[in-house]
Design a protein around this motif. Structure first.
Motif, PDB file in Angstrom:
ATOM      1  N   ASP A  68      85.055  15.999  30.901  1.00  0.00           N
ATOM      2  CA  ASP A  68      85.647  15.624  29.618  1.00  0.00           C
ATOM      3  C   ASP A  68      85.535  16.790  28.647  1.00  0.00           C
ATOM      4  N   ILE A  69      86.663  17.483  28.401  1.00  0.00           N
ATOM      5  CA  ILE A  69      86.560  18.664  27.528  1.00  0.00           C
ATOM      6  C   ILE A  69      86.417  18.291  26.055  1.00  0.00           C
ATOM      7  N   THR A  70      86.573  17.016  25.720  1.00  0.00           N
ATOM      8  CA  THR A  70      86.404  16.635  24.309  1.00  0.00           C
ATOM      9  C   THR A  70      84.930  16.392  23.974  1.00  0.00           C
ATOM     10  N   ASN A  71      84.060  16.351  24.978  1.00  0.00           N
ATOM     11  CA  ASN A  71      82.626  16.208  24.735  1.00  0.00           C
ATOM     12  C   ASN A  71      82.037  17.613  24.548  1.00  0.00           C
ATOM     13  N   PRO A  72      81.523  17.934  23.320  1.00  0.00           N
ATOM     14  CA  PRO A  72      81.067  19.309  23.031  1.00  0.00           C
ATOM     15  C   PRO A  72      80.021  19.850  24.000  1.00  0.00           C
ATOM     16  N   PRO A  75      82.169  22.243  26.401  1.00  0.00           N
ATOM     17  CA  PRO A  75      82.521  23.563  25.861  1.00  0.00           C
ATOM     18  C   PRO A  75      81.293  24.464  25.659  1.00  0.00           C
ATOM     19  N   SER A  96      89.853  19.876  33.941  1.00  0.00           N
ATOM     20  CA  SER A  96      89.150  18.637  33.658  1.00  0.00           C
ATOM     21  C   SER A  96      89.460  17.615  34.744  1.00  0.00           C
ATOM     22  N   GLU A  98      88.771  14.518  34.810  1.00  0.00           N
ATOM     23  CA  GLU A  98      89.193  13.225  34.284  1.00  0.00           C
ATOM     24  C   GLU A  98      90.711  13.184  34.101  1.00  0.00           C
ATOM     25  N   THR A 219      80.867   8.467  25.033  1.00  0.00           N
ATOM     26  CA  THR A 219      81.774   8.826  23.933  1.00  0.00           C
ATOM     27  C   THR A 219      81.242   8.296  22.596  1.00  0.00           C
ATOM     28  N   GLU A 221      82.917   6.587  20.478  1.00  0.00           N
ATOM     29  CA  GLU A 221      83.404   5.205  20.335  1.00  0.00           C
ATOM     30  C   GLU A 221      82.454   4.215  20.990  1.00  0.00           C
ATOM     31  N   LEU A 246      76.528  12.581  21.846  1.00  0.00           N
ATOM     32  CA  LEU A 246      77.805  12.126  21.300  1.00  0.00           C
ATOM     33  C   LEU A 246      77.744  10.626  20.979  1.00  0.00           C
TER      34      LEU A 246
END
Ligand code: RIB
Length: 334
Positions: A68-72, A75, A96, A98, A219, A221, A246
């Protein structure tokens, strides 16, 4: 722009010889090699990397697969991997698992066909069958976060179980008595190990209540959503341990919206040690993974596998985590 033919002509050798020098495959006498290299310099000749890759089946590129590239977390890990790879002359291709999984693209085939020199797989979501497929293709792999017993695959991981224990012991030490856990997905072994650390520690002091555990998905959310449901059912919870930072960000947001004071009413600790945990108020306590070291070690291991210099005795490495206490666990309760 100079071509390989110009280099051959100036050096007085055949194109095949120049090609052998460039690709370092096949015998070339030392003097001839020096002559060819001088001509390349004089003519400012730059070998075509695509052609070279085709000839060599080597691209000096490594693939990094993340879930998951949106989880810092990822990166930050990728930065360490890229820095280290660059110092060895390798570049990184990020993919990714996912997103590719959803779109049903066979990204493994794509990587194999692109002559990737090696793969760092930091995704726990990849089925064992796919890992076996990669292994059979002969591409060296280093796995991050996978179980130690993954068949013959080099791996770098942290001691997640100890991390779970540390988090709960810390909450107990500041006076928490009713500690909830928002876990990661249970099909991921890192989540399970952190969860086991939580359970074992609370069982020892007879403060374990299975109903205070909810499964999250790493996440923000799921941190928010699970906090609402936990607090609705158990308003007297006084501590929360989330399986990553996160989700802790989501928990903090939900607690503030619910009018709870952190840490006075509810203390909070996450896992990972991403910088985002210090970008908000109150700053979030965490069990920090040595993210940069994990990435850097993974590259060193992968390159030694690529170059066949791998020490087979040390197939997996387990690194330590450490408690980083910040404002969300600063209050000492009575
Ligand atoms: O935040 C993502 C999590 O997935 C990290 O804790 C990492 O260790 C992986 O399990």
């Amino acid at each position: 722009m100079a071509t390989i033919r110009d280099v051959a002509k100036l050096s007085g050798v055949s194109v095949a010889t120049v090609s052998r020098v460039i690709n370092q495959n096949g015998y070339v006498n030392k003097d001839t090699e020096t002559k060819v290299r001088k001509s390349m310099e004089l003519l400012k000749y730059k070998p075509n990397t695509v052609a070279r890759a085709l000839a060599n089946k080597k691209t000096e590129s490594l693939a990094l697969i993340v879930p998951d590239i949106t989880n810092p977390f990822f990166p930050e890990l990728a930065k360490a991997i890229e820095d280290t790879a660059r110092s060895f002359g390798y570049s990184i291709i990020l993919t990714s698992s996912e997103v590719n999984g959803d779109k049903n693209i066979n990204y493994l085939e794509i990587l194999i066909n692109r002559y990737i020199d090696g793969i760092i797989c930091s995704s726990n979501e990849i089925p064992e069958a796919d890992i076996n497929h990669l292994q059979k293709s002969g591409i060296p792999i280093v796995a991050l976060d996978r179980a130690v017993n993954s068949k013959g695959i080099a791996s770098i991981r942290v001691n997640n179980y100890d991390g779970g224990i540390m988090a709960v012991q810390h909450l107990l030490s500041i006076g928490c008595k009713k500690i909830a856990h928002i876990s990661g997905p249970f099909h991921i072994n890192t989540s399970l190990e952190r969860y086991r650390g939580y359970v074992d520690t609370l069982e020892k002091v007879q403060l374990f209540h299975p109903s205070l555990i909810v499964e999250g998905d790493f996440t923000i959310e799921s941190g928010i959503k699970n906090t609402y449901s936990l607090i609705e059912k158990y308003p007297d919870i006084d501590g929360i341990f989330t399986a990553n930072d996160l989700m802790a960000v989501g928990v903090l947001k939900a607690l503030i919206r619910l009018g709870k004071k952190v840490p006075e009413d509810i203390a909070l600790i996450g896992f990972d040690g991403i910088t985002l945990g210090t970008a908000i108020e109150p700053e979030i306590s965490t069990i920090a993974q040595p993210i940069y070291d994990i990435g850097s070690l993974a590259v060193h291991k992968l390159i030694s596998l690529i170059k066949n210099q791998h020490n087979t005795e040390e197939i997996s490495r387990e690194l330590e985590v450490k408690l980083v206490q910040r404002a969300t666990t600063s209050k000492i309760k009575n």
